[in-house]
Write an enzyme that holds these catalytic residues in place. Structure first.
Site, PDB file in Angstrom:
ATOM      1  N   ASP A 414       0.767  -1.333   0.166  1.00  0.00           N
ATOM      2  CA  ASP A 414       0.119   0.061  -0.463  1.00  0.00           C
ATOM      3  C   ASP A 414       0.594   1.344  -0.141  1.00  0.00           C
ATOM      4  O   ASP A 414       2.439   1.374   0.703  1.00  0.00           O
ATOM      5  CB  ASP A 414      -0.702  -0.045   0.638  1.00  0.00           C
ATOM      6  CG  ASP A 414      -2.003  -0.962   1.657  1.00  0.00           C
ATOM      7  OD1 ASP A 414      -2.329  -1.781   0.432  1.00  0.00           O
ATOM      8  OD2 ASP A 414      -2.845  -1.471   2.062  1.00  0.00           O
ATOM      9  N   MET A 415      -0.238   2.485  -0.297  1.00  0.00           N
ATOM     10  CA  MET A 415       1.167   3.726  -0.478  1.00  0.00           C
ATOM     11  C   MET A 415       1.493   4.099   1.387  1.00  0.00           C
ATOM     12  O   MET A 415       2.466   4.556   1.275  1.00  0.00           O
ATOM     13  CB  MET A 415       0.528   4.491  -1.440  1.00  0.00           C
ATOM     14  CG  MET A 415       0.770   5.535  -1.630  1.00  0.00           C
ATOM     15  SD  MET A 415      -0.162   7.122  -2.169  1.00  0.00           S
ATOM     16  CE  MET A 415       0.156   8.940  -2.082  1.00  0.00           C
TER      17      MET A 415
END
Length: 567
Positions: A414-415
Site C-alpha cells: 500500500d502507498m
C-alpha cells in the site's frame, strides 16, 4: 415538497474567534474544520440526551460502546456549517438512510425525496412487489418441488435398475441361444432344427423390442415428471422476472424524483447526474447519504455552505469497520457523482489525494544483482503508478535500470505502508519468482503498532475479504462473496503509550488484509496506528514489511532480507 427553515441550529458557544475557511471542504478527503468539530460535538450531545425517538446504536447511557448489544447498528451523521442571510453562523444536521425507521426526524434536514410519503405510487408499487415476493417465497419453500425432484430421482434410479437387469438377462439368453445354435450346426440337418433356429431368431427380435419398450416406458414416465418440474420452475422464473421488471421501473421512478440543486440553482435528477458517468449506475440508496441532504437543504433555503464533516455514531456494522465518533469522507460510488454536481461553483479545498507525499523521499536499495533488485520503500510512495500520481518505486527503478531486460513487478505494498519489495530484472527471473509468489513460497513478516493493548500473545485471523463496492478502496469482511484471507500474528511488545507492537504474517495477499484483520471487531479489534481508512489518521501508517524470504531465481539459494521500521 417545501420545508420551513427550522433545521438551522445556532452554536451554543461563542465561535466568533474561529476564522472561517477560505474554501469549502473537499468531502472525499479532509480534516474536519474546528467549526465542524464544535457542531459535531453539539450534535453528539443531543444524540445522548434526546428522548423523542429511539435507535439501537449499541451505546450505554454515557455514550460508550456496549459490546453486549448484538442487534445494534450505528449510523453516519453529518454536519454542515452554514451562514444565513443575516450573516449568522449555525449548522445543519443530517443522518444517512433511516433513523429509528423513519426518513424524517425533528431537527434534522429532510430527505431530498420522501419516498415513504409517496403513497400515490411508491407504496402501491412497493406493495405489488411485496405480493410477488411472497409468491416467490411460497413457491421456493413449497414441498411440491422437492417432492417432484424426489420422484424424478426415484424414477431415474428404478429405470436404471430395471433396464440394467433386463440388459444382463438378455446377455445371458443371447449366450444360451448362441450355444444352442452351435449344437444345431454340428447336428444332422432336419426340419425340427430349422424351425428351432427360426424360433431363436424371433426370440432375439422380441428381446430387442422388449428392451426398447421398457426404455420408452420409463422415458415417458420421467418426461412427465420433468414437465411438471419445468412448469413449476418456469412459474418461479416468470415471477422473479416480473419482480425484477417492476423493481427496475420503480427504481427508475425513484431516481427521477431525486433532484439535486447546486449553488447556481441548476437542478438535475439522479439519472441525469449519473449519465455523466457511463461506467456507473445509481446504487440503491443514492441520494440518501448525509452530505447530499445537507447541501440540498442549504441551497433550498439560501444558506451559504461554509464547511462540512460526517462522523459515525454507534456500533460498527458486522462487515465494515466504522469507529465510534470518527470522521469519515463521503462515499465514492453513491456520493461522488452527486456531489460533483452539487459542489459545482463552490471553491473547494485541494484534493490531498492528488498530492505526492513522497516526492522528496529516496528509495533505499538493499540488494541488487543481474536478476533481482530488493528495495526498502518509504511510506507515502506508490509501489506502481497510480491514476493521478505517476511517481512510484516501479517508475523510478525503471529509469535507473533502463539498460536491463526490464523491470518486472512481482508484488506491491500500500502507498501508506513502508518496507521490502523485490523486483525482477529479467524475464527468466520474473517467471521463476512469479511461481514462488503464486504457490506462496515467499515468506513475509510485517511489524505494526496497534492503537491499544492486546490481551493475548498470538493468534490466527481468517476473515474473508472483498472490496466495498460502494466505497473503494475500502475492503469489507464478507462470508458469502469474500476471498479467503489468513493472517497469523504475535505480540512482541507493549508500548509505554498503551499501544501494542506485533509481528504479522500474511499467508494470503488480499488488498488491505493486515489493516482490516487488525481493525475488524472479529479480528484484533485494534486498528493499526495512523490508519486513515480503518482507524485514526496520524503522521504515518505504522505498518512496515520488515522481512522477505524467497529462493534466488538463478542460484536457488534461500535469501532473507530485513529492514527495520522507522517507528
Amino acid at each position: 415538497m417545501q420545508y420551513n427553515n427550522t433545521c438551522f441550529t445556532p452554536f451554543q458557544s461563542d465561535v466568533s474567534a474561529i476564522a472561517l475557511p477560505d474554501r469549502f471542504t473537499y468531502p472525499f478527503c479532509y480534516e474536519p474544520h474546528p467549526l465542524c468539530e464544535i457542531a459535531a460535538k453539539q450534535l453528539q450531545q443531543y444524540l445522548l440526551e434526546q428522548t423523542d425517538w429511539s435507535h439501537p446504536f449499541g451505546l450505554d447511557h454515557e455514550g460508550h460502546l456496549d459490546n453486549n448489544s448484538d442487534e445494534a447498528n450505528g449510523k453516519m451523521f453529518g454536519v454542515l456549517v452554514v451562514q444565513n442571510s443575516q450573516g449568522v453562523l449555525g449548522y445543519l444536521a443530517a443522518f444517512s438512510g433511516l433513523l429509528a425507521d423513519k426518513l424524517i426526524q425533528p431537527g434534522f434536514v429532510p430527505p431530498v425525496y420522501d419516498r415513504l410519503a409517496d403513497a400515490t405510487l411508491f407504496r402501491q408499487k412497493a406493495d405489488e412487489i411485496a405480493v410477488i415476493n411472497h409468491q416467490v417465497k411460497s413457491l421456493e419453500q413449497s414441498p411440491k418441488l422437492d417432492q417432484l425432484k424426489q420422484q424424478r430421482h426415484e424414477l431415474e434410479t428404478q429405470a436404471q435398475q430395471e433396464i440394467e437387469a433386463l440388459r444382463l438377462s438378455i446377455i445371458e439368453q443371447r449366450k444360451a441361444r448362441k450355444a444352442e445354435r452351435e449344437v444345431i450346426a454340428n447336428s444332422e440337418h432336419s426340419l425340427q432344427n430349422e424351425q428351432r433356429l427360426e424360433q431363436l431368431a424371433r426370440e432375439s427380435v422380441l428381446e430387442k423390442r422388449r428392451q426398447q419398450d421398457l426404455k420408452s416406458q420409463w422415458q415417458q414416465s420421467q418426461d412427465d415428471v420433468r414437465a411438471d418440474i419445468e412448469a413449476f420452475e418456469n412459474q418461479l422464473l416468470a415471477l422473479k422476472q416480473e419482480r425484477k421488471d417492476r423493481s427496475a421501473r420503480l427504481q427508475q421512478h425513484l431516481f427521477e424524483q431525486y433532484r439535486f440543486l447546486n449553488e447556481a440553482g441548476d437542478e438535475k435528477s439522479l439519472l441525469d447526474i449519473f449519465a455523466a458517468f457511463p461506467k456507473l449506475t445509481p446504487p440503491a440508496g443514492s441520494g440518501e447519504c448525509a452530505a447530499p441532504k445537507l447541501l440540498q437543504y442549504a441551497f433550498q433555503h439560501q444558506l451559504t455552505p461554509i464547511c462540512m464533516a460526517e462522523f459515525w455514531w454507534g456500533k460498527s456494522p458486522k462487515s465494515e469497520i466504522r469507529q465510534h465518533q470518527k470522521y469519515y469522507p463521503a462515499c465514492q460510488n453513491k456520493c461522488f457523482p452527486i456531489l460533483s454536481h452539487m459542489l459545482a461553483g463552490l471553491e473547494l479545498d485541494d484534493n490531498p489525494l492528488l498530492q505526492n507525499p513522497a516526492q522528496d523521499k529516496e528509495i533505499d536499495i538493499i540488494y541488487q544483482d543481474e536478476a533481482i533488485v530488493v528495495v526498502n520503500k518509504p511510506a507515502g510512495l506508490l509501489s506502481v503508478p497510480g491514476v493521478h500520481i505517476k511517481d512510484s518505486v516501479a517508475t523510478r527503478l525503471a529509469e535507473q535500470f533502463a539498460d536491463k531486460e526490464g523491470l518486472f513487478v512481482l508484488h506491491r505494498l500500500d502507498m501508506s505502508t513502508s518496507g521490502l519489495l523485490v523486483f525482477a530484472l529479467t524475464k527468466r527471473a520474473n517467471k521463476q519468482l512469479q511461481k514462488q509468489f503464486i504457490t506462496r513460497q515467499v515468506k513475509k513478516r510485517y511489524v505494526a503498532v496497534l492503537s491499544g493493548k492486546l490481551n493475548e500473545t498470538h493468534g490466527e485471523i481468517t476473515l474473508p475479504l472483498r472490496g466495498d463496492l460502494d466505497d473503494r478502496p475500502r475492503q469489507i469482511v464478507c462470508v458469502e462473496h469474500g476471498k479467503p484471507a489468513l493472517t497469523t500474528w504475535e505480540c512482541i511488545a507493549q508500548e509505554s503509550d498503551g499501544s501494542s507492537r506485533v509481528n504479522l504474517y500474511p499467508h494470503t495477499g488480499r488488498t488491505h488484509q493486515l489493516r482490516v484483520h487488525c481493525a475488524h471487531h472479529d479480528g484484533l479489534n485494534l486498528p493499526i496506528k495512523g490508519d486513515d481508512l480503518y482507524g485514526t489518521k496520524a503522521n504515518r501508517l505504522h505498518l512496515h514489511a520488515e522481512q522477505l524470504s524467497f529462493t534466488h531465481p538463478y542460484t536457488r539459494e534461500l535469501m532473507t532480507f530485513c529492514a527495520k521500521p522507522d517507528f
